[in-house]
Design a protein around this motif. Structure first.
Motif, PDB file in Angstrom:
ATOM      1  N   GLY A 190       0.790  -1.225   0.000  1.00 34.30           N
ATOM      2  CA  GLY A 190       0.000   0.000   0.000  1.00 34.30           C
ATOM      3  C   GLY A 190       0.824   1.278   0.000  1.00 34.30           C
ATOM      4  O   GLY A 190       0.275   2.367   0.098  1.00 34.30           O
ATOM      5  N   VAL A 191       2.157   1.143  -0.119  1.00 30.54           N
ATOM      6  CA  VAL A 191       3.053   2.299  -0.133  1.00 30.54           C
ATOM      7  C   VAL A 191       3.943   2.225  -1.363  1.00 30.54           C
ATOM      8  O   VAL A 191       4.558   1.187  -1.632  1.00 30.54           O
ATOM      9  CB  VAL A 191       3.953   2.349   1.129  1.00 30.54           C
ATOM     10  N   THR A 192       4.009   3.321  -2.120  1.00 31.64           N
ATOM     11  CA  THR A 192       4.929   3.432  -3.249  1.00 31.64           C
ATOM     12  C   THR A 192       5.887   4.576  -2.961  1.00 31.64           C
ATOM     13  O   THR A 192       5.467   5.669  -2.582  1.00 31.64           O
ATOM     14  CB  THR A 192       4.179   3.694  -4.567  1.00 31.64           C
ATOM     15  N   ARG A 193       7.168   4.307  -3.143  1.00 33.65           N
ATOM     16  CA  ARG A 193       8.214   5.317  -2.927  1.00 33.65           C
ATOM     17  C   ARG A 193       8.932   5.566  -4.247  1.00 33.65           C
ATOM     18  O   ARG A 193       9.370   4.630  -4.901  1.00 33.65           O
ATOM     19  CB  ARG A 193       9.215   4.806  -1.879  1.00 33.65           C
ATOM     20  N   ARG A 194       9.019   6.841  -4.641  1.00 38.22           N
ATOM     21  CA  ARG A 194       9.757   7.218  -5.855  1.00 38.22           C
ATOM     22  C   ARG A 194      10.834   8.221  -5.463  1.00 38.22           C
ATOM     23  O   ARG A 194      10.527   9.330  -5.035  1.00 38.22           O
ATOM     24  CB  ARG A 194       8.842   7.843  -6.899  1.00 38.22           C
ATOM     25  N   VAL A 195      12.088   7.818  -5.601  1.00 35.30           N
ATOM     26  CA  VAL A 195      13.198   8.741  -5.382  1.00 35.30           C
ATOM     27  C   VAL A 195      13.281   9.596  -6.643  1.00 35.30           C
ATOM     28  O   VAL A 195      13.533   9.097  -7.736  1.00 35.30           O
ATOM     29  CB  VAL A 195      14.519   7.980  -5.132  1.00 35.30           C
ATOM     30  N   LEU A 196      13.037  10.903  -6.480  1.00 35.15           N
ATOM     31  CA  LEU A 196      12.951  11.788  -7.641  1.00 35.15           C
ATOM     32  C   LEU A 196      14.304  12.377  -8.024  1.00 35.15           C
ATOM     33  O   LEU A 196      14.641  12.442  -9.198  1.00 35.15           O
ATOM     34  CB  LEU A 196      11.941  12.900  -7.366  1.00 35.15           C
ATOM     35  N   ALA A 197      15.076  12.840  -7.038  1.00 36.22           N
ATOM     36  CA  ALA A 197      16.397  13.404  -7.306  1.00 36.22           C
ATOM     37  C   ALA A 197      17.176  13.439  -6.002  1.00 36.22           C
ATOM     38  O   ALA A 197      16.597  13.519  -4.923  1.00 36.22           O
ATOM     39  CB  ALA A 197      16.279  14.806  -7.893  1.00 36.22           C
ATOM     40  N   TYR A 198      18.499  13.391  -6.122  1.00 37.39           N
ATOM     41  CA  TYR A 198      19.326  13.446  -4.924  1.00 37.39           C
ATOM     42  C   TYR A 198      20.773  13.716  -5.297  1.00 37.39           C
ATOM     43  O   TYR A 198      21.195  13.551  -6.440  1.00 37.39           O
ATOM     44  CB  TYR A 198      19.250  12.130  -4.137  1.00 37.39           C
ATOM     45  N   ASP A 203      24.629  13.836  -2.542  1.00 34.04           N
ATOM     46  CA  ASP A 203      25.059  13.376  -1.215  1.00 34.04           C
ATOM     47  C   ASP A 203      24.403  14.160  -0.082  1.00 34.04           C
ATOM     48  O   ASP A 203      24.301  13.674   1.036  1.00 34.04           O
ATOM     49  CB  ASP A 203      26.578  13.496  -1.065  1.00 34.04           C
ATOM     50  N   HIS A 204      23.938  15.373  -0.376  1.00 32.10           N
ATOM     51  CA  HIS A 204      23.487  16.283   0.676  1.00 32.10           C
ATOM     52  C   HIS A 204      21.974  16.381   0.837  1.00 32.10           C
ATOM     53  O   HIS A 204      21.501  16.786   1.898  1.00 32.10           O
ATOM     54  CB  HIS A 204      24.056  17.688   0.431  1.00 32.10           C
ATOM     55  N   ILE A 205      21.219  16.034  -0.195  1.00 31.49           N
ATOM     56  CA  ILE A 205      19.766  16.243  -0.142  1.00 31.49           C
ATOM     57  C   ILE A 205      19.066  15.236  -1.053  1.00 31.49           C
ATOM     58  O   ILE A 205      19.661  14.780  -2.043  1.00 31.49           O
ATOM     59  CB  ILE A 205      19.408  17.697  -0.530  1.00 31.49           C
ATOM     60  N   MET A 206      17.829  14.896  -0.703  1.00 34.60           N
ATOM     61  CA  MET A 206      17.071  13.920  -1.491  1.00 34.60           C
ATOM     62  C   MET A 206      15.599  14.316  -1.499  1.00 34.60           C
ATOM     63  O   MET A 206      15.048  14.678  -0.458  1.00 34.60           O
ATOM     64  CB  MET A 206      17.230  12.533  -0.870  1.00 34.60           C
ATOM     65  N   LEU A 207      14.961  14.222  -2.662  1.00 35.07           N
ATOM     66  CA  LEU A 207      13.527  14.458  -2.824  1.00 35.07           C
ATOM     67  C   LEU A 207      12.860  13.133  -3.150  1.00 35.07           C
ATOM     68  O   LEU A 207      13.254  12.439  -4.099  1.00 35.07           O
ATOM     69  CB  LEU A 207      13.269  15.466  -3.947  1.00 35.07           C
ATOM     70  N   VAL A 208      11.827  12.781  -2.344  1.00 31.36           N
ATOM     71  CA  VAL A 208      11.156  11.493  -2.485  1.00 31.36           C
ATOM     72  C   VAL A 208       9.642  11.715  -2.484  1.00 31.36           C
ATOM     73  O   VAL A 208       9.120  12.467  -1.664  1.00 31.36           O
ATOM     74  CB  VAL A 208      11.530  10.538  -1.318  1.00 31.36           C
ATOM     75  N   GLU A 209       8.953  11.052  -3.408  1.00 27.23           N
ATOM     76  CA  GLU A 209       7.490  11.083  -3.463  1.00 27.23           C
ATOM     77  C   GLU A 209       6.956   9.760  -2.920  1.00 27.23           C
ATOM     78  O   GLU A 209       7.395   8.683  -3.340  1.00 27.23           O
ATOM     79  CB  GLU A 209       7.032  11.255  -4.905  1.00 27.23           C
ATOM     80  N   PHE A 210       6.037   9.847  -1.960  1.00 30.21           N
ATOM     81  CA  PHE A 210       5.368   8.667  -1.418  1.00 30.21           C
ATOM     82  C   PHE A 210       3.894   8.739  -1.762  1.00 30.21           C
ATOM     83  O   PHE A 210       3.271   9.791  -1.632  1.00 30.21           O
ATOM     84  CB  PHE A 210       5.489   8.621   0.112  1.00 30.21           C
ATOM     85  N   THR A 211       3.316   7.610  -2.173  1.00 31.45           N
ATOM     86  CA  THR A 211       1.865   7.499  -2.284  1.00 31.45           C
ATOM     87  C   THR A 211       1.436   6.396  -1.318  1.00 31.45           C
ATOM     88  O   THR A 211       2.124   5.373  -1.162  1.00 31.45           O
ATOM     89  CB  THR A 211       1.398   7.188  -3.715  1.00 31.45           C
ATOM     90  N   PHE A 212       0.307   6.636  -0.651  1.00 34.47           N
ATOM     91  CA  PHE A 212      -0.181   5.751   0.388  1.00 34.47           C
ATOM     92  C   PHE A 212      -1.637   5.392   0.142  1.00 34.47           C
ATOM     93  O   PHE A 212      -2.445   6.266  -0.169  1.00 34.47           O
ATOM     94  CB  PHE A 212      -0.117   6.441   1.764  1.00 34.47           C
TER      95      PHE A 212
END
Length: 106
Positions: free
Chosen positions: A16-24, A26-35
Motif C-alpha cells: 500500500g506504499v509506493t516510494r519514488r526517489v525523484l532526485a538526490y 550526497d546532501h539532499i534527497m527528494l522522495v514522493e510517497f503514495t499511500f
C-alpha cells in the motif's frame, strides 16, 4: 553545478506504499510517497533532517508522541533521531525532503 538526477526509481517498501526517489545528491534527497488509506507506517527514527509536504489526501503524523493531522498544502519538519510515524486517513501523496540523502533508499 548539476550533480545528480534520478529517473524516478520506484519501490514498494510496504504493501500500500509506493516510494519514488525523484532526485538526490550526497546532501539532499527528494522522495514522493503514495499511500493507500489506512496503511500504518511504523514508528521509527533516522539521523536525517526531514521535511514532509502533503500534496494530496489527509495524513496523521505522530512526532515524539504528539499527533498532527495534515491536509493538502500542509508541511512539517522532523528533526534527526525523533521517533515518528504516519497514518494516511485517505489515499495520499507526500513529498519528503531528506538531508543528507538517505542511502538506504538507493
Amino acid at each position: 553545478m548539476f550533480t545528480s538526477y534520478v529517473n524516478a526509481t520506484t519501490s514498494n517498501p510496504l504493501p500500500g506504499v509506493t516510494r519514488r526517489v525523484l532526485a538526490y545528491d550526497d546532501h539532499i534527497m527528494l522522495v514522493e510517497f503514495t499511500f493507500d488509506a489506512g496503511v500504518h507506517l511504523p514508528h521509527h527514527s533516522h539521523p536525517h533532517n526531514q521535511v514532509s509536504y502533503v500534496k494530496s489526501g489527509k495524513m496523521e503524523f505522530t512526532l515524539d508522541g504528539e499527533v498532527f493531522t495534515m491536509n493538502p498544502g500542509d508541511s512539517i519538519t522532523i528533526p534527526p533521531d525523533v521517533i515518528h510515524g504516519a497514518l494516511p486517513l485517505e489515499a495520499s501523496m507526500v513529498l519528503d525532503v531528506f538531508t543528507p540523502a538517505r542511502q538506504d533508499f538507493l
